[in-house]
Design a protein around this motif. Structure first.
Motif, PDB file in Angstrom:
ATOM      1  N   PRO A   1      39.601  36.175  28.176  1.00  0.00           N
ATOM      2  CA  PRO A   1      40.579  37.010  28.886  1.00  0.00           C
ATOM      3  C   PRO A   1      41.253  38.066  28.025  1.00  0.00           C
ATOM      4  O   PRO A   1      41.487  39.182  28.485  1.00  0.00           O
ATOM      5  N   ARG A   2      41.572  37.746  26.772  1.00  0.00           N
ATOM      6  CA  ARG A   2      42.264  38.728  25.927  1.00  0.00           C
ATOM      7  C   ARG A   2      41.418  39.987  25.741  1.00  0.00           C
ATOM      8  O   ARG A   2      41.930  41.106  25.820  1.00  0.00           O
ATOM      9  N   GLU A   3      40.122  39.817  25.506  1.00  0.00           N
ATOM     10  CA  GLU A   3      39.246  40.981  25.320  1.00  0.00           C
ATOM     11  C   GLU A   3      39.083  41.761  26.614  1.00  0.00           C
ATOM     12  O   GLU A   3      39.119  43.000  26.628  1.00  0.00           O
ATOM     13  N   VAL A   4      38.893  41.037  27.735  1.00  0.00           N
ATOM     14  CA  VAL A   4      38.742  41.707  29.029  1.00  0.00           C
ATOM     15  C   VAL A   4      40.017  42.455  29.395  1.00  0.00           C
ATOM     16  O   VAL A   4      39.969  43.585  29.898  1.00  0.00           O
ATOM     17  N   ARG A   5      41.166  41.846  29.120  1.00  0.00           N
ATOM     18  CA  ARG A   5      42.452  42.485  29.416  1.00  0.00           C
ATOM     19  C   ARG A   5      42.605  43.781  28.617  1.00  0.00           C
ATOM     20  O   ARG A   5      43.080  44.796  29.149  1.00  0.00           O
ATOM     21  N   ARG A   6      42.190  43.782  27.350  1.00  0.00           N
ATOM     22  CA  ARG A   6      42.261  45.001  26.540  1.00  0.00           C
ATOM     23  C   ARG A   6      41.377  46.095  27.130  1.00  0.00           C
ATOM     24  O   ARG A   6      41.807  47.255  27.269  1.00  0.00           O
ATOM     25  N   LEU A   7      40.143  45.744  27.497  1.00  0.00           N
ATOM     26  CA  LEU A   7      39.236  46.728  28.093  1.00  0.00           C
ATOM     27  C   LEU A   7      39.799  47.254  29.409  1.00  0.00           C
ATOM     28  O   LEU A   7      39.746  48.458  29.695  1.00  0.00           O
ATOM     29  N   PHE A   8      40.335  46.347  30.210  1.00  0.00           N
ATOM     30  CA  PHE A   8      40.889  46.718  31.511  1.00  0.00           C
ATOM     31  C   PHE A   8      42.053  47.692  31.353  1.00  0.00           C
ATOM     32  O   PHE A   8      42.133  48.707  32.060  1.00  0.00           O
ATOM     33  N   GLU A   9      42.936  47.423  30.419  1.00  0.00           N
ATOM     34  CA  GLU A   9      44.094  48.302  30.228  1.00  0.00           C
ATOM     35  C   GLU A   9      43.679  49.664  29.672  1.00  0.00           C
ATOM     36  O   GLU A   9      44.275  50.686  30.025  1.00  0.00           O
ATOM     37  N   ASP A  10      42.643  49.688  28.841  1.00  0.00           N
ATOM     38  CA  ASP A  10      42.119  50.972  28.380  1.00  0.00           C
ATOM     39  C   ASP A  10      41.575  51.781  29.555  1.00  0.00           C
ATOM     40  O   ASP A  10      41.775  53.004  29.638  1.00  0.00           O
ATOM     41  N   LEU A  11      40.886  51.112  30.478  1.00  0.00           N
ATOM     42  CA  LEU A  11      40.341  51.789  31.653  1.00  0.00           C
ATOM     43  C   LEU A  11      41.455  52.282  32.573  1.00  0.00           C
ATOM     44  O   LEU A  11      41.340  53.348  33.175  1.00  0.00           O
ATOM     45  N   CYS A  12      42.521  51.514  32.693  1.00  0.00           N
ATOM     46  CA  CYS A  12      43.634  51.915  33.556  1.00  0.00           C
ATOM     47  C   CYS A  12      44.251  53.234  33.105  1.00  0.00           C
ATOM     48  O   CYS A  12      44.795  53.980  33.921  1.00  0.00           O
ATOM     49  N   ALA A  13      44.150  53.526  31.819  1.00  0.00           N
ATOM     50  CA  ALA A  13      44.700  54.782  31.306  1.00  0.00           C
ATOM     51  C   ALA A  13      43.943  55.987  31.848  1.00  0.00           C
ATOM     52  O   ALA A  13      44.462  57.103  31.832  1.00  0.00           O
ATOM     53  N   HIS A  14      42.708  55.778  32.331  1.00  0.00           N
ATOM     54  CA  HIS A  14      41.900  56.865  32.895  1.00  0.00           C
ATOM     55  C   HIS A  14      41.731  56.729  34.409  1.00  0.00           C
ATOM     56  O   HIS A  14      40.935  57.447  35.002  1.00  0.00           O
ATOM     57  N   ALA A  15      42.456  55.803  35.036  1.00  0.00           N
ATOM     58  CA  ALA A  15      42.259  55.515  36.454  1.00  0.00           C
ATOM     59  C   ALA A  15      43.443  55.984  37.293  1.00  0.00           C
ATOM     60  O   ALA A  15      44.599  55.843  36.902  1.00  0.00           O
ATOM     61  N   ASP A  16      43.131  56.549  38.449  1.00  0.00           N
ATOM     62  CA  ASP A  16      44.148  56.885  39.445  1.00  0.00           C
ATOM     63  C   ASP A  16      44.378  55.731  40.413  1.00  0.00           C
ATOM     64  O   ASP A  16      45.487  55.526  40.901  1.00  0.00           O
ATOM     65  N   ILE A  17      43.302  54.991  40.725  1.00  0.00           N
ATOM     66  CA  ILE A  17      43.348  53.910  41.706  1.00  0.00           C
ATOM     67  C   ILE A  17      42.870  52.630  41.046  1.00  0.00           C
ATOM     68  O   ILE A  17      41.793  52.606  40.423  1.00  0.00           O
ATOM     69  N   VAL A  18      43.655  51.573  41.151  1.00  0.00           N
ATOM     70  CA  VAL A  18      43.265  50.255  40.652  1.00  0.00           C
ATOM     71  C   VAL A  18      43.447  49.259  41.786  1.00  0.00           C
ATOM     72  O   VAL A  18      44.539  49.126  42.331  1.00  0.00           O
ATOM     73  N   LYS A  19      42.365  48.586  42.141  1.00  0.00           N
ATOM     74  CA  LYS A  19      42.438  47.526  43.147  1.00  0.00           C
ATOM     75  C   LYS A  19      42.010  46.219  42.495  1.00  0.00           C
ATOM     76  O   LYS A  19      41.024  46.185  41.733  1.00  0.00           O
ATOM     77  N   LEU A  20      42.712  45.145  42.764  1.00  0.00           N
ATOM     78  CA  LEU A  20      42.331  43.827  42.282  1.00  0.00           C
ATOM     79  C   LEU A  20      42.847  42.767  43.235  1.00  0.00           C
ATOM     80  O   LEU A  20      43.724  43.023  44.071  1.00  0.00           O
ATOM     81  N   SER A  21      42.276  41.574  43.130  1.00  0.00           N
ATOM     82  CA  SER A  21      42.702  40.466  43.984  1.00  0.00           C
ATOM     83  C   SER A  21      43.734  39.617  43.252  1.00  0.00           C
ATOM     84  O   SER A  21      43.923  39.734  42.033  1.00  0.00           O
ATOM     85  N   ASP A  22      44.386  38.731  43.992  1.00  0.00           N
ATOM     86  CA  ASP A  22      45.329  37.818  43.347  1.00  0.00           C
ATOM     87  C   ASP A  22      44.605  36.893  42.369  1.00  0.00           C
ATOM     88  O   ASP A  22      45.172  36.491  41.348  1.00  0.00           O
ATOM     89  N   GLU A  23      43.327  36.563  42.642  1.00  0.00           N
ATOM     90  CA  GLU A  23      42.562  35.749  41.710  1.00  0.00           C
ATOM     91  C   GLU A  23      42.275  36.516  40.416  1.00  0.00           C
ATOM     92  O   GLU A  23      42.351  35.954  39.321  1.00  0.00           O
ATOM     93  N   ASP A  24      41.925  37.797  40.549  1.00  0.00           N
ATOM     94  CA  ASP A  24      41.759  38.638  39.362  1.00  0.00           C
ATOM     95  C   ASP A  24      43.059  38.678  38.559  1.00  0.00           C
ATOM     96  O   ASP A  24      43.052  38.548  37.330  1.00  0.00           O
ATOM     97  N   ALA A  25      44.154  38.890  39.277  1.00  0.00           N
ATOM     98  CA  ALA A  25      45.454  39.007  38.626  1.00  0.00           C
ATOM     99  C   ALA A  25      45.828  37.730  37.880  1.00  0.00           C
ATOM    100  O   ALA A  25      46.344  37.774  36.755  1.00  0.00           O
ATOM    101  N   SER A  26      45.558  36.575  38.490  1.00  0.00           N
ATOM    102  CA  SER A  26      45.901  35.300  37.862  1.00  0.00           C
ATOM    103  C   SER A  26      45.097  35.066  36.588  1.00  0.00           C
ATOM    104  O   SER A  26      45.589  34.449  35.637  1.00  0.00           O
ATOM    105  N   TRP A  27      43.865  35.556  36.568  1.00  0.00           N
ATOM    106  CA  TRP A  27      43.022  35.392  35.380  1.00  0.00           C
ATOM    107  C   TRP A  27      43.437  36.368  34.284  1.00  0.00           C
ATOM    108  O   TRP A  27      43.513  36.000  33.110  1.00  0.00           O
ATOM    109  N   LEU A  28      43.726  37.595  34.662  1.00  0.00           N
ATOM    110  CA  LEU A  28      44.085  38.611  33.680  1.00  0.00           C
ATOM    111  C   LEU A  28      45.521  38.456  33.181  1.00  0.00           C
ATOM    112  O   LEU A  28      45.803  38.626  31.992  1.00  0.00           O
ATOM    113  N   TYR A  29      46.439  38.164  34.108  1.00  0.00           N
ATOM    114  CA  TYR A  29      47.876  38.122  33.794  1.00  0.00           C
ATOM    115  C   TYR A  29      48.507  36.887  34.428  1.00  0.00           C
ATOM    116  O   TYR A  29      49.262  36.988  35.403  1.00  0.00           O
ATOM    117  N   PRO A  30      48.217  35.700  33.900  1.00  0.00           N
ATOM    118  CA  PRO A  30      48.700  34.468  34.540  1.00  0.00           C
ATOM    119  C   PRO A  30      50.214  34.340  34.601  1.00  0.00           C
ATOM    120  O   PRO A  30      50.732  33.582  35.430  1.00  0.00           O
TER     121      PRO A  30
END
Length: 350
Positions: free
Chosen positions: A191-220
């Protein structure tokens, strides 16, 4: 900002869709420019239910989004990796039938990935997949006004680096960028590595969609309200969080809107979250919201409520069907709640 052509400017059709590759000398005048480019994996899902019945269907989160957009008559190009095998041929036919233009950019000689999905009694799916993701660097990407990428393609190297480059370049030229992590824990790094990649991508994203299950795994440790605030702070202009039977939470600027789920008799939830994602993107294109997304203050409550309700409507139809089978635009008639009159759903897309 790159303009996004609406559905009326020339929707994709099955007859016009095709596979493109470097050196293809097909007459480019016959191809309609895409309003949306979707990037990501294609998978053949082998699905088994508790009764022992089985079926095969094309899948993968980005593929499902491309199919749903095509069926909604949005001109869409799908950049993916298909093998030269029977599975790849079947997936290609599925995409063409939906009206998607397909660019297969995988390594030469690679096969089409196959996932085994087991359905639980409540219709939820659990996947087993061996998968390698890569894209050839020489394949051109359509200069659409909106690019979407998701799931394994965002996180699995070596292809994830190429996807990040494409999204960053699109953002620099003014295109709207959308991502959906669609987390598959068994196939991802820690999760720590995926979270880093995800946050880097968010810096270039206008729209971010995720589920509550995604959220619980990334940011418990983050509550939903804190999570959407964090993602907006990272750079997103619109955040959509699907929350099961409670519907979804949409956030933009200082605005927060809860959207009820659409009622449905659930067969399974495969592809429902992707249908929701496609519904959001359809609304961005049809309402020409690209510029509004980046205005100070974000999208107003009534706009958030309307686009979220339409997305829930598309997901609500999808869960009534086996596998990822989103509706065509022509099928959204009587018997399907209109976007301005949603109700709660038995089980919302995740």
């Amino acid at each position: 900002m790159t303009p996004i052509p609406s559905r009326g400017s020339g929707a994709a059709s099955g007859a016009g869709a095709r596979t493109a590759a470097p050196g293809d000398d097909h007459d480019e005048t016959t191809r309609r420019p895409p309003a949306v480019v979707v990037i990501g994996e294609s998978v053949m899902d082998v699905i088994g239910d508790p009764a022992g019945n089985g079926s095969m269907t094309p899948g993968g989160s980005p593929l499902n989004v491309a199919v749903a957009l095509g069926r909604l008559e949005v001109p869409v190009q799908f950049l993916t990796a298909l093998g030269s095998d029977a599975y790849g041929d079947r997936i290609l036919a599925h995409l063409h039938d939906a009206g998607a233009d397909v660019v297969s950019a995988g390594p030469v000689g690679a096969g089409t990935p196959v996932a085994t999905a087991k359905l639980a009694a409540d219709g939820s799916a659990h996947y087993d997949l061996e998968f390698t993701w890569d894209l050839r660097p020489d394949v051109p990407v359509g200069e659409a006004g909106l690019l979407h990428a998701g799931s394994l393609a965002l996180f699995l190297h070596p292809g994830a680096g190429r996807v990040a480059e494409i999204l960053a370049a699109a953002r620099r030229r003014g295109a709207v960028v959308s991502i959906d992590p669609n987390i598959r824990p068994s196939l991802l790094p820690p999760p720590r590595e995926v979270r880093r990649l995800f946050e880097d991508l968010c810096a270039h994203a206008d729209i971010v969609k995720l589920s509550d299950e995604d959220a619980s795994w990334l940011y418990p440790d983050l509550a939903p309200g804190d999570l959407v605030g964090k993602l907006l702070g990272l750079g997103a202009a619109l955040v959509g969080l699907t929350t099961g039977a409670d519907g979804s939470l949409l956030a933009s600027g200082d605005h927060r809107v809860r959207v009820p789920a659409t009622p449905a008799r659930v067969v399974d939830t495969i592809g429902a979250g992707d249908a929701y994602m496609a519904g959001l993107l359809y609304e961005i294109v049809e309402r020409d919201l690209a510029r509004s997304l980046r205005r100070p203050g974000g999208l107003p409550d009534d706009t958030l409520r309307s686009i979220g309700s339409f997305a829930a409507r598309i997901a609500g139809v999808t869960v009534t069907r086996r596998g990822a089978d989103p509706p065509r635009l022509s099928h959204l008639g009587s018997g399907v709640p209109r976007p301005d009159a949603p109700a709660s759903m038995t089980q919302e897309a995740r």
